[in-house]
Design an enzyme around this catalytic site. Structure first.
Site, PDB file in Angstrom:
ATOM      1  N   LYS A 288      -1.485  -9.379   2.910  1.00  0.00           N
ATOM      2  CA  LYS A 288      -0.748  -8.942   4.107  1.00  0.00           C
ATOM      3  C   LYS A 288      -1.607  -7.932   4.872  1.00  0.00           C
ATOM      4  O   LYS A 288      -2.227  -7.065   4.267  1.00  0.00           O
ATOM      5  CB  LYS A 288       0.599  -8.322   3.724  1.00  0.00           C
ATOM      6  CG  LYS A 288       1.377  -7.735   4.903  1.00  0.00           C
ATOM      7  CD  LYS A 288       2.839  -7.487   4.572  1.00  0.00           C
ATOM      8  CE  LYS A 288       3.130  -6.229   3.832  1.00  0.00           C
ATOM      9  NZ  LYS A 288       2.731  -4.973   4.515  1.00  0.00           N
TER      10      LYS A 288
ATOM     11  N   ASP B 231      -1.103  -6.089  -0.172  1.00  0.00           N
ATOM     12  CA  ASP B 231      -1.540  -5.457   1.077  1.00  0.00           C
ATOM     13  C   ASP B 231      -3.041  -5.223   1.084  1.00  0.00           C
ATOM     14  O   ASP B 231      -3.606  -4.706   0.113  1.00  0.00           O
ATOM     15  CB  ASP B 231      -0.874  -4.078   1.229  1.00  0.00           C
ATOM     16  CG  ASP B 231       0.430  -4.146   1.987  1.00  0.00           C
ATOM     17  OD1 ASP B 231       0.657  -5.129   2.722  1.00  0.00           O
ATOM     18  OD2 ASP B 231       1.234  -3.198   1.851  1.00  0.00           O
TER      19      ASP B 231
ATOM     20  N   ASP C  12       0.834  -1.206   0.000  1.00  0.00           N
ATOM     21  CA  ASP C  12       0.000   0.000   0.000  1.00  0.00           C
ATOM     22  C   ASP C  12       0.866   1.253   0.000  1.00  0.00           C
ATOM     23  O   ASP C  12       0.368   2.375  -0.042  1.00  0.00           O
ATOM     24  CB  ASP C  12      -1.001  -0.014   1.174  1.00  0.00           C
ATOM     25  CG  ASP C  12      -0.323  -0.102   2.529  1.00  0.00           C
ATOM     26  OD1 ASP C  12       0.909  -0.232   2.585  1.00  0.00           O
ATOM     27  OD2 ASP C  12      -1.054  -0.040   3.548  1.00  0.00           O
ATOM     28  N   SER C  13       2.209   1.054  -0.007  1.00  0.00           N
ATOM     29  CA  SER C  13       3.135   2.164  -0.259  1.00  0.00           C
ATOM     30  C   SER C  13       2.885   2.739  -1.653  1.00  0.00           C
ATOM     31  O   SER C  13       3.393   3.816  -1.973  1.00  0.00           O
ATOM     32  CB  SER C  13       4.588   1.710  -0.112  1.00  0.00           C
ATOM     33  OG  SER C  13       4.810   0.523  -0.847  1.00  0.00           O
TER      34      SER C  13
ATOM     35  N   GLU D   2       9.122  -4.351  10.483  1.00  0.00           N
ATOM     36  CA  GLU D   2       9.554  -3.052   9.943  1.00  0.00           C
ATOM     37  C   GLU D   2      10.122  -2.173  11.038  1.00  0.00           C
ATOM     38  O   GLU D   2       9.486  -1.920  12.061  1.00  0.00           O
ATOM     39  CB  GLU D   2       8.365  -2.360   9.254  1.00  0.00           C
ATOM     40  CG  GLU D   2       8.756  -1.003   8.670  1.00  0.00           C
ATOM     41  CD  GLU D   2       7.770  -0.463   7.645  1.00  0.00           C
ATOM     42  OE1 GLU D   2       6.809  -1.158   7.269  1.00  0.00           O
ATOM     43  OE2 GLU D   2       7.994   0.691   7.211  1.00  0.00           O
TER      44      GLU D   2
ATOM     45  N   GLU E 290      -1.623  -5.464   8.597  1.00  0.00           N
ATOM     46  CA  GLU E 290      -0.794  -4.879   9.654  1.00  0.00           C
ATOM     47  C   GLU E 290      -1.443  -5.093  11.016  1.00  0.00           C
ATOM     48  O   GLU E 290      -2.648  -4.859  11.167  1.00  0.00           O
ATOM     49  CB  GLU E 290      -0.605  -3.375   9.407  1.00  0.00           C
ATOM     50  CG  GLU E 290       0.178  -3.075   8.147  1.00  0.00           C
ATOM     51  CD  GLU E 290       0.416  -1.581   7.924  1.00  0.00           C
ATOM     52  OE1 GLU E 290       0.040  -0.767   8.805  1.00  0.00           O
ATOM     53  OE2 GLU E 290       0.977  -1.234   6.873  1.00  0.00           O
TER      54      GLU E 290
HETATM   55  O1  KIV Z   1       3.561  -1.164   1.611  1.00  0.00           O
HETATM   56  C1  KIV Z   1       4.751  -1.526   1.658  1.00  0.00           C
HETATM   57  O2  KIV Z   1       5.571  -1.202   0.776  1.00  0.00           O
HETATM   58  C2  KIV Z   1       5.175  -2.346   2.785  1.00  0.00           C
HETATM   59  C3  KIV Z   1       6.641  -2.596   2.935  1.00  0.00           C
HETATM   60  C4  KIV Z   1       7.306  -1.395   3.483  1.00  0.00           C
HETATM   61  C5  KIV Z   1       6.917  -3.788   3.759  1.00  0.00           C
HETATM   62  O3  KIV Z   1       4.374  -2.784   3.545  1.00  0.00           O
END
Ligand code: KIV
Length: 271
Positions: free
Chosen positions: A120, A90, A51-52, A189, A122
């Site tokens: 994934k 994510d 989600d980055s 992280e 969090e």
């Molecule tokens: O969204 C992302 O890029 C991440 C990484 C920093 C692990 O969750």
């Protein structure tokens, strides 16, 4: 021969085998077809559609604004490119925190509409019910502990997490809760290297670190940071392998020059 070069397709079993044999896992983010194709062909083990994307693709300050539909767009582009890598997507902020029913519905949309191999989420104990429900539907789940960017307004800062004992103890407990629930792996992280070592050594599932030191079972970086597309972000943990920003600037300036000076296109570059 390493597991890395041995398998035609990376699966959760491959990652588990890498943990057992001590072969480090390589993971990178990708958000589009063209880069995912290069990373897959280069031999990366895991691609994370993170989600980055909210930051590096859309220009938002945090990961919070990206929607499930937008994640599905990025993930389906990536999946069309991939032959060998294992692809994790994510679940974005707001798509799983309300309740486990919503979490499962979001995970199912990702799996059905993108062809992803895993999702994934969090968090630890607080999302356990959702993790269990997604796993019960047969969807592999990766955990994410330490600095969890979807909680940035709770933390108030992007500095190293779990330096204090209470937070470190909760992280260790959460890691075991996620492993016991059936997660196949865990992103750690921005936590102290010694804590990541202790967690990695105490778990049977692989840990993938970002800013968590060399003892994790694998490493992940955001592609824009690793390739030097984004040059303002310079945390200590980042190793830059290219300077695409500088090379692209030079290429574009040369192109502008060639157009203006009428040297492009030449006789061979026209019909
Ligand atoms: O969204 C992302 O890029 C991440 C990484 C920093 C692990 O969750």
């Amino acid at each position: 021969m390493s597991v890395h070069t041995d398998v035609k397709k990376v699966t959760t079993n491959t990652l588990q085998k890498m943990k057992q044999t001590g072969e480090k896992i390589s993971m990178i983010t990708a958000y589009d077809y063209s880069f995912a194709r290069i990373f897959d062909a280069a031999g990366i083990d895991v691609i994370l559609v993170g989600d980055s994307a909210s930051n590096v693709m859309a220009g938002h300050e945090t990961t919070l604004p990206i929607t499930l539909d937008q994640m599905i767009y990025h993930a389906s582009s990536v999946l069309r490119a991939v032959n060998r890598s294992f692809v994790v997507v994510d679940l974005p902020f707001g798509s799983y925190q309300s309740n486990s029913k919503e979490a499962l519905a979001s995970a199912i949309r990702i799996m059905k509409e993108t062809g992803a191999h895993a999702v994934k989420l969090e968090g630890g104990e607080e999302i356990l019910e959702s993790v269990k429900r997604i796993l019960a539907a047969g969807v592999p789940v990766m955990g994410h502990l330490g600095l969890t960017p979807q909680s940035i307004y709770k933390f108030g800062t992007y500095t190293v997490r779990a330096k204090e004992e209470a937070e470190a103890e909760k992280l260790k407990k959460d890691a075991h809760i996620l492993e016991d629930a059936g997660c196949f792996g865990l992103v750690l992280e921005k936590i102290p290297a010694l804590l990541a070592k202790e967690v990695s050594e105490s778990l049977h599932i692989p840990t993938i670190g970002i800013g968590a030191g060399k003892h994790c079972d694998g490493q992940v970086l955001v592609m824009h940071d690793l390739l030097g597309i984004n040059t303002e972000f310079k945390p200590r943990f980042l190793r830059r392998y290219l300077d695409i920003h500088e090379q692209t600037t030079a290429a574009i300036q040369q192109y502008i020059h060639d157009v203006k000076s009428r040297s492009f296109p030449n006789e061979q570059e026209q019909y």
